[in-house]
Design a protein around this motif. Structure first.
Motif, PDB file in Angstrom:
ATOM      1  N   LEU A 214       7.529 -35.884  88.243  1.00 50.45           N
ATOM      2  CA  LEU A 214       6.314 -35.537  88.995  1.00 50.45           C
ATOM      3  C   LEU A 214       5.788 -34.125  88.731  1.00 50.45           C
ATOM      4  O   LEU A 214       4.714 -33.767  89.237  1.00 50.45           O
ATOM      5  CB  LEU A 214       6.527 -35.710  90.503  1.00 50.45           C
ATOM      6  CG  LEU A 214       6.903 -37.130  90.960  1.00 50.45           C
ATOM      7  CD1 LEU A 214       7.212 -37.128  92.455  1.00 50.45           C
ATOM      8  CD2 LEU A 214       5.787 -38.109  90.660  1.00 50.45           C
TER       9      LEU A 214
ATOM     10  N   SER B 299      -1.434 -37.060  97.005  1.00 51.67           N
ATOM     11  CA  SER B 299      -0.364 -37.508  96.105  1.00 51.67           C
ATOM     12  C   SER B 299       0.968 -37.541  96.848  1.00 51.67           C
ATOM     13  O   SER B 299       1.744 -38.503  96.726  1.00 51.67           O
ATOM     14  CB  SER B 299      -0.255 -36.583  94.892  1.00 51.67           C
ATOM     15  OG  SER B 299      -1.341 -36.743  94.019  1.00 51.67           O
TER      16      SER B 299
ATOM     17  N   ILE C 204       3.047 -41.017  97.567  1.00 53.88           N
ATOM     18  CA  ILE C 204       4.409 -41.242  97.039  1.00 53.88           C
ATOM     19  C   ILE C 204       5.410 -41.475  98.165  1.00 53.88           C
ATOM     20  O   ILE C 204       6.185 -42.441  98.141  1.00 53.88           O
ATOM     21  CB  ILE C 204       4.847 -40.054  96.163  1.00 53.88           C
ATOM     22  CG1 ILE C 204       3.930 -39.919  94.950  1.00 53.88           C
ATOM     23  CG2 ILE C 204       6.295 -40.235  95.707  1.00 53.88           C
ATOM     24  CD1 ILE C 204       4.094 -38.621  94.197  1.00 53.88           C
ATOM     25  N   THR C 205       5.386 -40.603  99.179  1.00 53.99           N
ATOM     26  CA  THR C 205       6.331 -40.753 100.291  1.00 53.99           C
ATOM     27  C   THR C 205       6.034 -42.024 101.089  1.00 53.99           C
ATOM     28  O   THR C 205       6.958 -42.706 101.546  1.00 53.99           O
ATOM     29  CB  THR C 205       6.304 -39.531 101.225  1.00 53.99           C
ATOM     30  OG1 THR C 205       4.949 -39.293 101.666  1.00 53.99           O
ATOM     31  CG2 THR C 205       6.820 -38.290 100.510  1.00 53.99           C
TER      32      THR C 205
ATOM     33  N   ILE D 170       9.624 -33.724  96.547  1.00 51.87           N
ATOM     34  CA  ILE D 170       8.200 -33.853  96.198  1.00 51.87           C
ATOM     35  C   ILE D 170       7.417 -32.656  96.720  1.00 51.87           C
ATOM     36  O   ILE D 170       6.533 -32.130  96.035  1.00 51.87           O
ATOM     37  CB  ILE D 170       7.631 -35.169  96.776  1.00 51.87           C
ATOM     38  CG1 ILE D 170       8.344 -36.367  96.144  1.00 51.87           C
ATOM     39  CG2 ILE D 170       6.126 -35.271  96.526  1.00 51.87           C
ATOM     40  CD1 ILE D 170       8.109 -37.672  96.863  1.00 51.87           C
TER      41      ILE D 170
END
Length: 204
Positions: free
Chosen positions: A8, A111, A115-116, A165
């Motif tokens: 990422l 983003s 993702i989470t 992240i």
């Protein structure tokens, strides 16, 4: 280790030049709404209201209203959550004197939540498919070893992934130093655990 090889890193780095967010925001709202809907239908509402003192018909009516309001309100709750997360990330960006614009930070926020939120949905789908109630178990946490243990549920792999992240976002998008990004990631984990333990204490 070459930082660009970390998962990422390139994605969040590219957001500085191409801070698109519209499609990501839409997908994120859809994913989080799906998670809410699945949670509604996997929750044992009858046991929750069993000792509420309500009659059977009142319980059925309350459950129907709760389900409907949860489903209808989920997109709005998702949007509000994203906006609050964005404001927190923007505040951190300003505190750390990052040169990332508000648009870039918002793109990074979408983003992060995409993702989470995707990870959460996958875990929820696995539990749904295997018949594991999210009230009793979270397969990403230590609670998998002790049914219904809210304290163990706080120690969650999702928190670690979220911290990673978050740190990558700070390092690649906000261009904070590696040290500062790691410190913020550790704080992320500590804060989530503290609030999780506080919440769990009220359930026990």
């Amino acid at each position: 280790m070459n930082d660009s090889k970390l998962p990422l890193v390139n994605h969040f780095s590219n957001l500085r030049d191409s801070p698109k967010w519209g499609l990501k925001l839409l997908i994120t709202i859809i994913l989080t709404s799906l998670s809410s809907i699945i949670s509604v239908y996997t929750t044992d509402w009858e046991s929750m209201y069993k000792y509420s003192g309500l009659s059977e018909s009142q319980i059925e009516q309350t459950i129907s209203i709760t389900k409907m309001s949860s489903i209808i309100g989920s997109p709005f709750v998702s949007l509000i959550t994203i906006l609050i997360t964005f404001l927190m990330f923007l505040l951190i960006s300003k505190l750390m004197k990052s040169n990332a614009s508000a648009k870039v930070v918002f793109s990074a926020t979408t983003s992060y939540t995409l993702i989470t939120g995707g990870i959460s949905l996958i875990i929820l789908l696995i539990q749904w498919g295997t018949g594991l109630s999210p009230e009793d178990y979270n397969i990403a946490s230590l609670n998998i070893f002790d049914k219904g243990n809210a304290i163990l549920g706080v120690f969650n792999l999702q928190t670690i992934l979220g911290a990673y992240i978050f740190g990558i976002m700070l390092f690649s998008t906000n261009q904070l130093s590696k040290r500062a990004s790691i410190i913020w990631s550790i704080l992320y984990i500590i804060i989530f655990i503290i609030f999780g333990l506080i919440g769990a204490s009220f359930q026990n």
